[in-house]
Design an enzyme around this catalytic site. Structure first.
Site, short mmCIF file in Angstrom:
data_model
loop_
_atom_site.label_atom_id
_atom_site.label_comp_id
_atom_site.label_asym_id
_atom_site.label_seq_id
_atom_site.Cartn_x
_atom_site.Cartn_y
_atom_site.Cartn_z
N SER A 1 0.79 -1.23 0.00
CA SER A 1 0.00 0.00 0.00
C SER A 1 0.82 1.28 0.00
O SER A 1 0.30 2.34 -0.30
CB SER A 1 -0.95 -0.01 1.19
OG SER A 1 -0.22 0.07 2.39
N HIS B 1 -5.60 -4.69 -1.82
CA HIS B 1 -5.35 -3.52 -2.68
C HIS B 1 -5.24 -3.89 -4.16
O HIS B 1 -5.04 -3.02 -4.99
CB HIS B 1 -4.06 -2.81 -2.27
CG HIS B 1 -4.24 -1.84 -1.15
ND1 HIS B 1 -4.93 -0.66 -1.27
CD2 HIS B 1 -3.81 -1.89 0.14
CE1 HIS B 1 -4.91 -0.02 -0.11
NE2 HIS B 1 -4.25 -0.74 0.76
N LYS C 1 -12.72 -2.05 -0.27
CA LYS C 1 -11.91 -1.17 -1.12
C LYS C 1 -12.53 -1.10 -2.52
O LYS C 1 -13.60 -0.53 -2.68
CB LYS C 1 -10.46 -1.63 -1.11
CG LYS C 1 -9.80 -1.37 0.25
CD LYS C 1 -8.34 -1.72 0.33
CE LYS C 1 -7.76 -1.22 1.64
NZ LYS C 1 -7.22 -2.28 2.49
C1 LIG Z 1 -7.20 -2.75 3.89
C2 LIG Z 1 -6.48 -4.02 4.07
C3 LIG Z 1 -6.93 -5.00 4.97
C4 LIG Z 1 -8.12 -4.77 5.87
O1 LIG Z 1 -9.31 -4.84 5.17
P1 LIG Z 1 -10.68 -4.53 5.92
O2 LIG Z 1 -11.70 -5.30 5.18
O3 LIG Z 1 -10.86 -3.05 5.89
O4 LIG Z 1 -10.52 -5.02 7.33
C5 LIG Z 1 -6.24 -6.19 5.04
N1 LIG Z 1 -5.14 -6.41 4.28
C6 LIG Z 1 -4.67 -5.49 3.44
C7 LIG Z 1 -3.46 -5.79 2.62
C8 LIG Z 1 -5.31 -4.26 3.31
O5 LIG Z 1 -4.84 -3.35 2.48
#
Ligand SMILES: *Cc1c(COP(=O)(O)O)cnc(C)c1O
Length: 395
Positions: free
Chosen positions: A183, A211, A242
């Site tokens: 990220s 992501h 996301k």
């Molecule tokens: C955003 C993210 C998460 C968490 O996801 P949520 O559904 O918001 O709990 C887990 N792993 C990665 C790599 C992320 O970028």
């Protein structure tokens, strides 16, 4: 007791503030989107949401959610295996498997829970987890809850991964775990090489596509599509929070027996509530859309290439990205905060990151591109960057 604890907390909090790390929530008064309204009534262009496909306020998903309120109610008031599984939860799990070309899938309230609940039921102290150093906090926490031996390799460093795999030969089963897209830099994990090393050293592979799902690969199927490894990775985790609509929800998908075992023993699945019917129904609608067209992926890829090219032409130092995350490198922590603040005055919402979120001396602005952005939005952002960059001596 609390008086002592209170002054302890006050001290810690002022330490966080002095270090410039105090987090304030920014209040938005409109739906999430390319253009958002903030609390002072101003409209700004948003370049810091994970809304990669622009689906957070999509009319078709809202329609599916509204209909499900009428047909399936508001909440299920139960964990999945007692009485919290509706037909739409099963349909959504099947849609996830179809999308990724996997054998089965299991829903969680969030990907944080999927990662928190994936290791402990599958591996014991006899086994090994080999984890990328830049993996998401939820993977780190999930690994902590498991008794397996832990090995860590430098970000996407295949020589280091090989060294760690050699060390891990003493254990019974080995699981390599990596984020699909990291990220902070927007780089894609070298899953082809990871898969090759897994074969050579007899290990399994898990990739967190949070992501990357919906974003990378020609049709947005994630890193397994990029490297043509569909159906060959043992475990994939991901989020519905996301690119996939941005509401809430997570999942683990992969080999049938693994998912079966998670249904028996994964604690966030067994001891936490089901996702709301409207979220499940909108998720089903979302995967239907994904199966019909790649329009959004095409637009996202075009937008990202356009933004990166123009920013480089303007003189900015952009980390080579393979996703929708563009790191505009500024190196200096204070400068990153000043640029972000000035951009906000210019109506551009971005976030400045600096140590300890990124390595020392690697401060940056992270820009997240969306299929919801139009050319005019991108141009406005590039113009604002150029203006502020000149003003603050960046370019
Ligand atoms: C955003 C993210 C998460 C968490 O996801 P949520 O559904 O918001 O709990 C887990 N792993 C990665 C790599 C992320 O970028």
């Amino acid at each position: 007791m609390y008086e002592n604890f209170k002054s302890h907390l006050q001290e810690e909090l002022s330490g966080i503030e002095k270090a410039g790390l105090y987090k304030n929530e920014r209040i938005i008064t409109s739906p999430q989107g390319a253009v958002i309204r903030v609390s002072d009534g101003k409209e700004v262009l948003n370049f810091c949401a994970n809304n990669y496909l622009g689906l957070s306020n999509n009319p078709s998903l809202i329609d599916a959610a509204k209909k499900a309120l009428d047909t399936h109610g508001y909440g299920v008031s139960s964990v999945r295996f007692i009485c919290g599984t509706q037909d739409i939860h099963k349909t959504l799990e099947a849609a996830i498997s179809t999308f990724f070309g996997t054998e089965d899938a299991i829903l969680y309230a969030a990907c944080f829970d999927a990662n928190g609940g994936v290791f402990e039921p599958l591996l014991t102290e006899k086994d090994a987890i080999i984890s990328d150093a830049l993996n998401h906090a939820s993977i780190i926490d999930g690994v902590r809850l498991c008794k397996a031996q832990r090995y860590r390799y430098a970000n996407a460093d295949m020589n280091d991964l090989e060294q760690q795999l050699k060390k891990a030969q003493a254990q019974r089963f080995r699981l390599i775990v990596t984020d699909g897209v990291f990220s902070m830099d927007g780089n894609v994990a070298p899953l082809d090489k990871i898969y090759e090393l897994a074969g050579k050293y007899n290990a399994m592979v898990m990739v967190d596509e949070s992501h990357s799902a919906g974003v990378v690969g020609k049709t947005g199927r994630g890193v397994t599509e990029v490297y043509d490894l569909k159906g060959r990775i043992e475990i994939i985790t991901g989020t519905l929070g996301k690119a996939f609509g941005g509401a809430i929800g997570g999942f683990t998908t992969g080999r049938k027996e693994i998912i079966d075992m998670l249904r028996q023993r994964s604690r966030p699945y067994l001891f936490s509530n089901s996702i709301p019917p409207m979220v499940a129904a909108a998720g089903v609608r979302m995967f239907e859309m994904m199966s019909q067209t790649n329009e959004l992926q095409d637009k996202l890829h075009e937008n990202t290439a356009y933004f990166v090219d123009k920013m480089i032409a303007a003189g900015f130092d952009i980390k080579p990205t393979e996703s929708a995350i563009c790191a505009v490198m500024l190196y200096d922590a204070k400068l990153s905060q000043d640029v972000a603040a000035r951009l906000q005055e210019e109506g551009i919402y971005v976030t400045g990151f600096y140590y300890p979120v990124v390595p020392k001396g690697e401060a940056r602005i992270r820009v997240q591109i969306s299929a919801g952005h139009e050319r005019t939005h991108l141009d406005k952002c590039i113009d604002a960057f150029t203006k502020v960059g000149k003003e603050l001596g960046v370019i």
